[in-house]
Structure formats: structure tokens, C-alpha cells
Design an enzyme around this catalytic site. Structure first.
Site, mmCIF file in Angstrom:
data_model
loop_
_atom_site.group_PDB
_atom_site.id
_atom_site.type_symbol
_atom_site.label_atom_id
_atom_site.label_comp_id
_atom_site.label_asym_id
_atom_site.label_seq_id
_atom_site.Cartn_x
_atom_site.Cartn_y
_atom_site.Cartn_z
ATOM 1 N N LYS A 13 4.318 -5.934 -4.151
ATOM 2 C CA LYS A 13 5.668 -6.474 -3.925
ATOM 3 C C LYS A 13 5.620 -7.967 -3.597
ATOM 4 C CE LYS A 13 6.411 -3.641 -0.438
ATOM 5 N NZ LYS A 13 5.090 -2.963 -0.392
ATOM 6 N N ARG A 88 13.414 0.144 4.348
ATOM 7 C CA ARG A 88 12.297 1.090 4.397
ATOM 8 C C ARG A 88 12.724 2.464 4.895
ATOM 9 N NH1 ARG A 88 7.943 -2.961 4.729
ATOM 10 N NH2 ARG A 88 5.902 -1.990 4.804
ATOM 11 N N ARG A 127 -7.057 -7.856 0.602
ATOM 12 C CA ARG A 127 -5.965 -8.841 0.581
ATOM 13 C C ARG A 127 -6.214 -9.981 1.573
ATOM 14 N NH1 ARG A 127 -0.020 -6.618 1.134
ATOM 15 N NH2 ARG A 127 -0.816 -5.464 2.919
ATOM 16 N N ARG A 161 -4.526 -10.114 7.436
ATOM 17 C CA ARG A 161 -3.615 -9.501 8.383
ATOM 18 C C ARG A 161 -4.339 -8.534 9.307
ATOM 19 N NH1 ARG A 161 1.132 -7.408 4.594
ATOM 20 N NH2 ARG A 161 1.027 -5.757 6.152
ATOM 21 N N ARG A 172 0.221 4.023 7.300
ATOM 22 C CA ARG A 172 1.243 3.259 6.571
ATOM 23 C C ARG A 172 1.705 4.020 5.328
ATOM 24 N NH1 ARG A 172 -1.843 -2.259 6.307
ATOM 25 N NH2 ARG A 172 -0.083 -2.980 5.041
HETATM 26 P P1 ADP Z 1 3.086 -3.789 3.432
HETATM 27 O O1 ADP Z 1 3.979 -4.036 2.265
HETATM 28 O O2 ADP Z 1 1.662 -4.098 3.157
HETATM 29 O O3 ADP Z 1 3.286 -2.438 4.055
HETATM 30 P P2 ADP Z 1 4.713 -5.448 5.234
HETATM 31 O O4 ADP Z 1 4.322 -6.850 5.470
HETATM 32 O O5 ADP Z 1 5.925 -5.179 4.402
HETATM 33 O O6 ADP Z 1 3.427 -4.751 4.625
HETATM 34 O O7 ADP Z 1 4.928 -4.699 6.620
HETATM 35 C C1 ADP Z 1 3.956 -4.754 7.639
HETATM 36 C C2 ADP Z 1 4.441 -3.919 8.830
HETATM 37 O O8 ADP Z 1 5.629 -4.500 9.369
HETATM 38 C C3 ADP Z 1 4.815 -2.472 8.502
HETATM 39 O O9 ADP Z 1 3.696 -1.596 8.538
HETATM 40 C C4 ADP Z 1 5.829 -2.170 9.616
HETATM 41 O O10 ADP Z 1 5.178 -1.905 10.849
HETATM 42 C C5 ADP Z 1 6.558 -3.500 9.774
HETATM 43 N N1 ADP Z 1 7.747 -3.580 8.898
HETATM 44 C C6 ADP Z 1 7.959 -4.456 7.870
HETATM 45 N N2 ADP Z 1 9.149 -4.263 7.296
HETATM 46 C C7 ADP Z 1 9.733 -3.226 7.978
HETATM 47 C C8 ADP Z 1 10.960 -2.530 7.842
HETATM 48 N N3 ADP Z 1 11.866 -2.855 6.892
HETATM 49 N N4 ADP Z 1 11.212 -1.516 8.727
HETATM 50 C C9 ADP Z 1 10.335 -1.174 9.677
HETATM 51 N N5 ADP Z 1 9.150 -1.782 9.845
HETATM 52 C C10 ADP Z 1 8.836 -2.801 9.005
HETATM 53 P P1 ADP Z 2 2.587 -5.485 -1.038
HETATM 54 O O1 ADP Z 2 3.400 -6.723 -0.758
HETATM 55 O O2 ADP Z 2 3.307 -4.497 -1.901
HETATM 56 O O3 ADP Z 2 2.058 -4.858 0.205
HETATM 57 P P2 ADP Z 2 0.672 -7.367 -2.238
HETATM 58 O O4 ADP Z 2 1.513 -8.081 -3.239
HETATM 59 O O5 ADP Z 2 0.326 -8.090 -0.994
HETATM 60 O O6 ADP Z 2 1.317 -5.928 -1.890
HETATM 61 O O7 ADP Z 2 -0.675 -6.901 -2.982
HETATM 62 C C1 ADP Z 2 -1.753 -6.310 -2.261
HETATM 63 C C2 ADP Z 2 -3.074 -6.929 -2.735
HETATM 64 O O8 ADP Z 2 -3.352 -6.488 -4.059
HETATM 65 C C3 ADP Z 2 -3.067 -8.448 -2.777
HETATM 66 O O9 ADP Z 2 -4.347 -8.904 -2.365
HETATM 67 C C4 ADP Z 2 -2.814 -8.784 -4.255
HETATM 68 O O10 ADP Z 2 -3.486 -9.979 -4.650
HETATM 69 C C5 ADP Z 2 -3.391 -7.577 -4.980
HETATM 70 N N1 ADP Z 2 -2.576 -7.152 -6.130
HETATM 71 C C6 ADP Z 2 -1.223 -7.224 -6.267
HETATM 72 N N2 ADP Z 2 -0.832 -6.712 -7.457
HETATM 73 C C7 ADP Z 2 -1.965 -6.289 -8.094
HETATM 74 C C8 ADP Z 2 -2.213 -5.677 -9.378
HETATM 75 N N3 ADP Z 2 -1.219 -5.372 -10.219
HETATM 76 N N4 ADP Z 2 -3.502 -5.401 -9.671
HETATM 77 C C9 ADP Z 2 -4.513 -5.694 -8.805
HETATM 78 N N5 ADP Z 2 -4.334 -6.276 -7.596
HETATM 79 C C10 ADP Z 2 -3.082 -6.581 -7.240
#
Ligand code: ADP
Ligand code: ADP
Ligand code: ZN
Length: 217
Positions: A13, A88, A127, A161, A172
Site C-alpha cells: 500500500k 481498518r 522493509r 520500524r 498484525r
Molecule cells: P502496515 O500496513 O504494515 O500494517 P501501518 O503503518 O499501516 O502498517 O500501521 C502500523 C500500526 O499502526 C498498526 O499495526 C496499528 O497498530 C496502527 N494503525 C495504523 N492505522 C490504523 C488504523 N486505521 N486503525 C487502528 N490502528 C492503526
Molecule cells: P504496506 O504499506 O502495505 O504495509 P509496503 O508498501 O511498505 O506495504 O511494502 C512492504 C515491503 O515490501 C516494502 O519493503 C516494499 O519495498 C516491498 N514491496 C512492496 N510491494 C512489493 C511487490 N509488489 N513485490 C515485492 N516487494 C514489494
């Protein structure tokens, strides 16, 4: 154009939102980034959120809804945004509908990034991002063109992170399946749900997204 990117942690995303931001001038609104900024600032919200984020659970609906509502109300959001990591839960989706209605805005599409759980541990544990501009990288799948130097800003410091550890991935993912996946039928019923193959490589996913944006325009 107002979009939601929906998918489990590590689906891509943030990566795709950064690209859409550059290409289309939409702004990326990531509740995860906003919460991490609150943690870094040591605010009261940040202190409460940190423990929850470290456990891989969801922060309360009230907290994230209030953060996003403030953000969507700012001027730069008027030309279009991409929600990344919000909503979410169904309660968050309902609150979003309400705040968009109040402002006379609408959602053009909710795009599901489809990936299977098995690959997400490697995506998440590999990541990292630029410490200066926040641009995202991966140990295996997306390296800077010059080792140790950010493609975007030339920065040389990178960060990982605190919650990107194998131990927190399972909680998660459990939170995603229990609390976030119900948004798929929610948006399907409203006729705005689309999907891309999040297993494809990064450029291929971008092309699929461009295809959807082209159809919406
Ligand atoms: P990822 O896409 O890798 O799960 P995010 O950066 O979106 O990571 O979220 C990291 C953490 O922040 C989540 O595991 C949760 O604890 C919190 N978080 C983020 N967005 C939300 C949301 N919309 N509602 C509740 N918790 C959230
Ligand atoms: P999200 O925001 O959904 O949690 P990220 O965009 O941060 O996910 O992607 C997670 C990790 O995977 C990052 O290190 C990114 O560079 C890598 N990544 C994202 N999309 C792809 C893909 N299509 N194939 C392989 N690696 C990817
Ligand atoms: Zn950078």
C-alpha cells in the site's frame, strides 16, 4: 480523485501510494505514519499508541478517526487523496463515510491489493525507509540504485520500524483478517471495490493501478 488502498500489512500500500502521489499529485494519508509521528513527538496519543502498535494490535477507532478527520479537513487534501492503512474496521469505514458526506466528498474507488499471507513475513522483515524523506525500500525487492544512497533525496540514513519483526507479523495479520477484511464486502456492496494482484512485481502492480485510474478518469 479519492482512493483507498486496502490490504494486509506488507501488501504494498505505502509503496504504491508514494508512486501515485508523485505521478498524480494525490496526497498519501497514512494513519500508520501519522501514529508513528505522534510516537516520535512523545504526545499523549503517541504514548498510548506505542504499546498497542508494538503488540501488533489496532489503535482505537476514536483516536484514528479523529486524526484522519483533522487531516482530511486540511486544504491540500481537497485535490485528492489516497488513504493507506485507513479505514481498518467497519466502524472506521462508517466514520469515514460520515466525514466525506459532511464535506461533500466521495470515494472514487477502494482498491484491494490481493496477496497471500505466506509472503508477508519476508516483505515486512525486509522493509526499510529513508530517514530523511521516508521513501520505502526492501532488502531484496527494492534496493536504492546506488547502495546506501536514497534515490529520491540522496539521504544516507535509513530506518526500520519497531514493529517490523517476525514476532508481531502474526498478530498484525490476525487483526487484518478479523477486523479489516470485513471491509471488502462493505465496499463491494457500495459498488466501489476494485482489485489488483499484489503478488506481482512492484512495476506490474503500478501498471494495474494506472489501468484502474484510467478507467475512473
Ligand atoms: P502496515 O500496513 O504494515 O500494517 P501501518 O503503518 O499501516 O502498517 O500501521 C502500523 C500500526 O499502526 C498498526 O499495526 C496499528 O497498530 C496502527 N494503525 C495504523 N492505522 C490504523 C488504523 N486505521 N486503525 C487502528 N490502528 C492503526
Ligand atoms: P504496506 O504499506 O502495505 O504495509 P509496503 O508498501 O511498505 O506495504 O511494502 C512492504 C515491503 O515490501 C516494502 O519493503 C516494499 O519495498 C516491498 N514491496 C512492496 N510491494 C512489493 C511487490 N509488489 N513485490 C515485492 N516487494 C514489494
Ligand atoms: Zn530519501
Amino acid at each position: 480523485m479519492n482512493l483507498i488502498l486496502l490490504g494486509p500489512p506488507g501488501a504494498g500500500k505505502g509503496t504504491q501510494a508514494q508512486r501515485l502521489e508523485q505521478k498524480h499529485g494525490l496526497i498519501q494519508l497514512s494513519t500508520g505514519d501519522m501514529l508513528r509521528a505522534a510516537v516520535a513527538a512523545g504526545s499523549e496519543i503517541g504514548r498510548e499508541a506505542k504499546a498497542i502498535m508494538d503488540r501488533g494490535e489496532l489503535v482505537s477507532d476514536a483516536v484514528v478517526v479523529s486524526i484522519i478527520s483533522d487531516r482530511i479537513g486540511q486544504d491540500d487534501a481537497r485535490s485528492g487523496f489516497i488513504l493507506d492503512g485507513f479505514p481498518r474496521t467497519v466502524a472506521q469505514a462508517e466514520a469515514l463515510d460520515h466525514m466525506l458526506n459532511e464535506r461533500g466528498l466521495k470515494l472514487n474507488a477502494v482498491i484491494e491489493m490481493k496477496v497471500v499471507d505466506d509472503i508477508l513475513v519476508e516483505r515486512i522483515t525486509g522493509r526499510y525507509s529513508c530517514g530523511k524523506c521516508g521513501f520505502g525500500y526492501h532488502d531484496r525487492f527494492l534496493l536504492p540504485k546506488v547502495a546506501g544512497v536514497c534515490d529520491k533525496c540522496g539521504g544516507t540514513e535509513f530506518k526500520r520500524r519497531a514493529d517490523d519483526k517476525a514476532e508481531t507479523v502474526s498478530s498484525r495479520l490476525a487483526a487484518y483478517h478479523a477486523q479489516t477484511a470485513p471491509l471488502l464486502p462493505y465496499y463491494q456492496a457500495r459498488g466501489v471495490l476494485r482489485a489488483v494482484d499484489g503478488m506481482a512485481d512492484i512495476d506490474e502492480v503500478s501498471q494495474q493501478l494506472e489501468g484502474i485510474l484510467g478507467q475512473l478518469a
